[in-house]
Design an enzyme around this catalytic site. Structure first.
Site, PDB file in Angstrom:
ATOM      1  N   LYS A  33     125.710 -18.503 -12.277  1.00  0.00           N
ATOM      2  CA  LYS A  33     125.269 -19.019 -10.977  1.00  0.00           C
ATOM      3  C   LYS A  33     124.182 -20.077 -11.112  1.00  0.00           C
ATOM      4  CE  LYS A  33     127.146 -15.514  -8.030  1.00  0.00           C
ATOM      5  NZ  LYS A  33     126.985 -14.315  -7.224  1.00  0.00           N
ATOM      6  N   ARG A  41     129.180  -7.881 -12.754  1.00  0.00           N
ATOM      7  CA  ARG A  41     130.364  -8.698 -12.453  1.00  0.00           C
ATOM      8  C   ARG A  41     130.254 -10.030 -13.197  1.00  0.00           C
ATOM      9  NH1 ARG A  41     131.824 -12.711  -8.980  1.00  0.00           N
ATOM     10  NH2 ARG A  41     133.759 -12.466  -7.826  1.00  0.00           N
TER      11      ARG A  41
HETATM   12  N1  HH2 Z   1     129.797 -13.582  -6.369  1.00  0.00           N
HETATM   13  C1  HH2 Z   1     130.864 -14.350  -6.090  1.00  0.00           C
HETATM   14  C2  HH2 Z   1     131.973 -13.830  -5.413  1.00  0.00           C
HETATM   15  N2  HH2 Z   1     132.028 -12.528  -5.078  1.00  0.00           N
HETATM   16  N3  HH2 Z   1     131.046 -10.388  -5.070  1.00  0.00           N
HETATM   17  C3  HH2 Z   1     130.025  -9.574  -5.363  1.00  0.00           C
HETATM   18  N4  HH2 Z   1     130.088  -8.272  -5.059  1.00  0.00           N
HETATM   19  N5  HH2 Z   1     128.899 -10.054  -5.998  1.00  0.00           N
HETATM   20  C4  HH2 Z   1     128.763 -11.366  -6.337  1.00  0.00           C
HETATM   21  O1  HH2 Z   1     127.695 -11.758  -6.869  1.00  0.00           O
HETATM   22  C5  HH2 Z   1     129.839 -12.255  -6.035  1.00  0.00           C
HETATM   23  C6  HH2 Z   1     130.989 -11.714  -5.382  1.00  0.00           C
HETATM   24  C7  HH2 Z   1     130.862 -15.779  -6.511  1.00  0.00           C
HETATM   25  O2  HH2 Z   1     131.469 -15.908  -7.773  1.00  0.00           O
HETATM   26  P1  HH2 Z   1     132.996 -16.330  -8.029  1.00  0.00           P
HETATM   27  O3  HH2 Z   1     133.932 -15.292  -7.498  1.00  0.00           O
HETATM   28  O4  HH2 Z   1     133.195 -16.633  -9.456  1.00  0.00           O
HETATM   29  O5  HH2 Z   1     133.167 -17.694  -7.253  1.00  0.00           O
HETATM   30  P2  HH2 Z   1     133.946 -18.102  -5.938  1.00  0.00           P
HETATM   31  O6  HH2 Z   1     133.361 -17.340  -4.799  1.00  0.00           O
HETATM   32  O7  HH2 Z   1     133.711 -19.585  -5.828  1.00  0.00           O
HETATM   33  O8  HH2 Z   1     135.399 -17.758  -6.121  1.00  0.00           O
END
Ligand code: HH2
Length: 301
Positions: free
Chosen positions: A245, A279
């Site tokens: 992040k 995660r």
């Molecule tokens: N971060 C993201 C998405 N979902 N869910 C939880 N529980 N905690 C988090 O920190 C979290 C999450 C963002 O990351 P990513 O899925 O890689 O990116 P994107 O939302 O652009 O798909």
């Protein structure tokens, strides 16, 4: 190899002590053991625009291959996402999200020996992925759209992660302010978990997540990590998603593809404060960090 998750029949199904949280995190077909080695959640985004892996796993075959690789690296849960929640992202229609994730979920629930999670806040998507066999829902809005998603999780016996977000992905990074970020996030998550229980979700099927980067500045994220024990004191399993992040980029002055050590340091800090689920996009290094921390805690290799 770490224990990825015991089948329900072999779960201890007991509390680990007075005032302590549950001994397992219940996710439909699985009961993930808590209190031992951390559970690493591997992420596969079936989206064109996710901030980290967008566009790489849009093809269902590529997404399933990636999911298998993450499970082989020791992921205790594999999470599939069909909508980006990066800052500025717009919601996609439920039908589009389902077209992305359903073919992947249908295969993974048959093929993987670990729970399959879906990152969605839409009740219609939740219903459909639970029908397809998903074990765990990850709601980045912590039930801000009403109880329907929690009711679906309850009906299916699925696990539910409730993540804190201030605003929506489109607006959340426009100068977020808090008095005491830790207290406000803790109270919001406690209230969300109570709403989930009121909707019928079993107490040991609920986890909470402060939502690093979701309506938070770098300082807020660092403060949440520094004082994560205050969230763990809620007695719920805590998930942390720091992987790659922007706040790590701010600390390291490093671009997206050069934040692995930051991801691992944030994950290790969270584990030392009591987090149960980490995660990440890169599972193997995080599992190895978790294994060493677990060995230090028990004082034996
Ligand atoms: N971060 C993201 C998405 N979902 N869910 C939880 N529980 N905690 C988090 O920190 C979290 C999450 C963002 O990351 P990513 O899925 O890689 O990116 P994107 O939302 O652009 O798909």
């Amino acid at each position: 190899m770490p224990i990825a998750g015991a089948p329900l029949s072999s779960s201890p199904g007991r509390e680990s002590g007075p005032g302590a949280g549950p001994a397992v995190f219940r996710c439909r077909r699985f009961a993930l053991p808590l209190g031992g080695q951390a559970l690493v959640v591997g992420v596969v985004n079936v989206t064109p625009d996710s901030f980290s892996d967008g566009g790489r796993y849009l093809d269902p075959g590529a997404a399933c291959d990636r999911a298998h690789a993450l499970a082989a690296e020791g992921a205790a849960v594999v999470e599939v996402g069909g909508e980006s929640t990066r800052p500025g992202a717009r919601p996609v229609p439920a039908a589009e999200e389902l077209a992305r994730v359903l073919p992947v979920i249908r295969r993974l629930v048959r093929e993987l020996a670990v729970p399959v999670a879906v990152d969605t806040w839409k009740p219609a998507v939740a219903e459909a992925v639970l029908d397809a066999g998903a074990d765990l829902l990850n709601d980045v809005t912590a039930l801000c759209h009403g109880p329907a998603l929690a009711e679906a999780a309850a009906r299916g016996g699925a696990g539910l992660v409730l993540m804190h977000m201030r605003g929506t992905p489109e607006t959340m990074q426009a100068a977020p302010t808090y008095g005491d970020v830790v207290a406000e996030v803790r109270d919001a998550l406690a209230a969300a978990a109570a709403r989930a229980e009121a909707a019928g979700v079993a107490p040991d099927a609920i986890a909470v997540d402060p939502g690093l980067g979701f309506g938070k500045t770098a300082r807020h994220n660092l403060e949440l990590l520094r004082r994560l024990d205050a969230l763990c004191a809620l007695g719920r399993p805590v998930m942390i998603g720091a992987s790659r992040k922007a706040f790590l980029g701010a600390v390291l002055e490093a671009p997206l593809d050069d934040r692995l050590e930051g991801t691992l340091a944030a994950g290790a800090a969270a584990l030392l404060k009591g987090a149960a689920l980490i995660r990440v996009h890169e599972v193997r290094p995080m599992v190895r960090v978790a294994r060493v921390l677990a060995a230090i805690a028990r004082g034996a290799p």
